[in-house]
Design a protein around this motif. Structure first.
Motif, PDB file in Angstrom:
ATOM      1  N   ARG A   1     -23.864 -24.236  -2.611  1.00 42.58           N
ATOM      2  CA  ARG A   1     -23.199 -24.846  -3.759  1.00 42.58           C
ATOM      3  C   ARG A   1     -24.050 -24.765  -5.038  1.00 42.58           C
ATOM      4  N   SER A   2     -25.153 -24.039  -4.952  1.00 40.28           N
ATOM      5  CA  SER A   2     -26.052 -23.821  -6.098  1.00 40.28           C
ATOM      6  C   SER A   2     -26.532 -25.135  -6.706  1.00 40.28           C
ATOM      7  N   ILE A   3     -26.956 -26.045  -5.837  1.00 40.97           N
ATOM      8  CA  ILE A   3     -27.486 -27.333  -6.280  1.00 40.97           C
ATOM      9  C   ILE A   3     -28.983 -27.352  -5.974  1.00 40.97           C
ATOM     10  N   SER A   4     -29.786 -27.613  -6.973  1.00 40.64           N
ATOM     11  CA  SER A   4     -31.231 -27.708  -6.763  1.00 40.64           C
ATOM     12  C   SER A   4     -31.556 -29.015  -6.050  1.00 40.64           C
ATOM     13  N   GLN A   5     -32.749 -29.092  -5.500  1.00 38.34           N
ATOM     14  CA  GLN A   5     -33.188 -30.339  -4.873  1.00 38.34           C
ATOM     15  C   GLN A   5     -33.233 -31.461  -5.907  1.00 38.34           C
ATOM     16  N   GLU A   6     -33.682 -31.142  -7.116  1.00 44.89           N
ATOM     17  CA  GLU A   6     -33.759 -32.142  -8.172  1.00 44.89           C
ATOM     18  C   GLU A   6     -32.366 -32.664  -8.532  1.00 44.89           C
ATOM     19  N   LYS A   7     -31.400 -31.754  -8.652  1.00 42.79           N
ATOM     20  CA  LYS A   7     -30.041 -32.162  -9.003  1.00 42.79           C
ATOM     21  C   LYS A   7     -29.428 -32.999  -7.877  1.00 42.79           C
ATOM     22  N   LEU A   8     -29.647 -32.589  -6.624  1.00 36.02           N
ATOM     23  CA  LEU A   8     -29.127 -33.356  -5.501  1.00 36.02           C
ATOM     24  C   LEU A   8     -29.717 -34.761  -5.491  1.00 36.02           C
ATOM     25  N   ALA A   9     -31.006 -34.863  -5.775  1.00 36.16           N
ATOM     26  CA  ALA A   9     -31.659 -36.173  -5.825  1.00 36.16           C
ATOM     27  C   ALA A   9     -30.979 -37.070  -6.859  1.00 36.16           C
ATOM     28  N   ALA A  10     -30.671 -36.511  -8.003  1.00 33.16           N
ATOM     29  CA  ALA A  10     -29.998 -37.283  -9.049  1.00 33.16           C
ATOM     30  C   ALA A  10     -28.562 -37.633  -8.639  1.00 33.16           C
ATOM     31  N   MET A  11     -27.888 -36.712  -7.971  1.00 33.05           N
ATOM     32  CA  MET A  11     -26.498 -36.927  -7.565  1.00 33.05           C
ATOM     33  C   MET A  11     -26.358 -38.069  -6.561  1.00 33.05           C
ATOM     34  N   CYS A  12     -27.352 -38.195  -5.673  1.00 35.10           N
ATOM     35  CA  CYS A  12     -27.209 -39.163  -4.588  1.00 35.10           C
ATOM     36  C   CYS A  12     -28.157 -40.349  -4.701  1.00 35.10           C
ATOM     37  N   ASN A  13     -28.952 -40.393  -5.769  1.00 30.20           N
ATOM     38  CA  ASN A  13     -29.889 -41.491  -5.989  1.00 30.20           C
ATOM     39  C   ASN A  13     -30.890 -41.625  -4.835  1.00 30.20           C
ATOM     40  N   VAL A  14     -31.357 -40.477  -4.373  1.00 28.91           N
ATOM     41  CA  VAL A  14     -32.425 -40.401  -3.382  1.00 28.91           C
ATOM     42  C   VAL A  14     -33.558 -39.641  -4.065  1.00 28.91           C
ATOM     43  N   SER A  15     -34.779 -40.050  -3.859  1.00 32.79           N
ATOM     44  CA  SER A  15     -35.889 -39.423  -4.581  1.00 32.79           C
ATOM     45  C   SER A  15     -36.008 -37.936  -4.243  1.00 32.79           C
ATOM     46  N   TYR A  16     -36.487 -37.196  -5.240  1.00 37.51           N
ATOM     47  CA  TYR A  16     -36.731 -35.767  -5.047  1.00 37.51           C
ATOM     48  C   TYR A  16     -37.682 -35.541  -3.880  1.00 37.51           C
ATOM     49  N   GLY A  17     -38.719 -36.368  -3.775  1.00 37.71           N
ATOM     50  CA  GLY A  17     -39.684 -36.248  -2.679  1.00 37.71           C
ATOM     51  C   GLY A  17     -39.026 -36.423  -1.322  1.00 37.71           C
ATOM     52  N   SER A  18     -38.069 -37.346  -1.233  1.00 43.88           N
ATOM     53  CA  SER A  18     -37.363 -37.563   0.040  1.00 43.88           C
ATOM     54  C   SER A  18     -36.503 -36.358   0.403  1.00 43.88           C
ATOM     55  N   ILE A  19     -35.841 -35.780  -0.595  1.00 44.91           N
ATOM     56  CA  ILE A  19     -35.018 -34.588  -0.359  1.00 44.91           C
ATOM     57  C   ILE A  19     -35.910 -33.449   0.128  1.00 44.91           C
ATOM     58  N   LYS A  20     -37.014 -33.247  -0.573  1.00 46.39           N
ATOM     59  CA  LYS A  20     -37.938 -32.164  -0.220  1.00 46.39           C
ATOM     60  C   LYS A  20     -38.519 -32.371   1.184  1.00 46.39           C
ATOM     61  N   ARG A  21     -38.922 -33.592   1.480  1.00 48.95           N
ATOM     62  CA  ARG A  21     -39.492 -33.906   2.796  1.00 48.95           C
ATOM     63  C   ARG A  21     -38.453 -33.710   3.905  1.00 48.95           C
ATOM     64  N   PHE A  22     -37.221 -34.144   3.632  1.00 48.04           N
ATOM     65  CA  PHE A  22     -36.148 -33.975   4.608  1.00 48.04           C
ATOM     66  C   PHE A  22     -35.910 -32.507   4.920  1.00 48.04           C
TER      67      PHE A  22
END
Length: 92
Positions: free
Chosen positions: A27-48
């Protein structure tokens, strides 16, 4: 008959993380954008996406942001009975 589990919980978590990462990338969504979309930290997205480790609440938020909430909602809706005793226990 008892089924054998050939994967560890960690391996299943990693496969789930890979599926989520693939949906995000498709869906061409960056980790940073996903973090903002779901209110989960960028670090959590990256770690996951790296380790498969995340809280259930954060996983649900990610699924909702990626419009995959039905998969979470329906996760345990059609669990087959293990044996006849489970059927009997449920009717009590």
């Amino acid at each position: 008959m008892k089924q054998f589990v050939w994967e560890t919980a960690e391996k299943i978590d990693q496969k789930l993380a890979k599926r989520i990462r693939n949906i995000r990338k498709r869906r061409s969504i960056s980790q940073e954008k996903l973090a903002a979309m779901c209110n989960v930290s960028y670090g959590s997205i990256k770690r996951f996406e790296t380790t498969g480790k995340i809280s259930l609440l954060s996983l649900t938020k990610i699924a909702m942001a990626l419009d995959c909430a039905d998969e979470i909602r329906n996760m345990f809706t059609e669990v087959p009975y293990k044996d006849i005793q489970e059927v009997i226990n449920e009717t009590r």
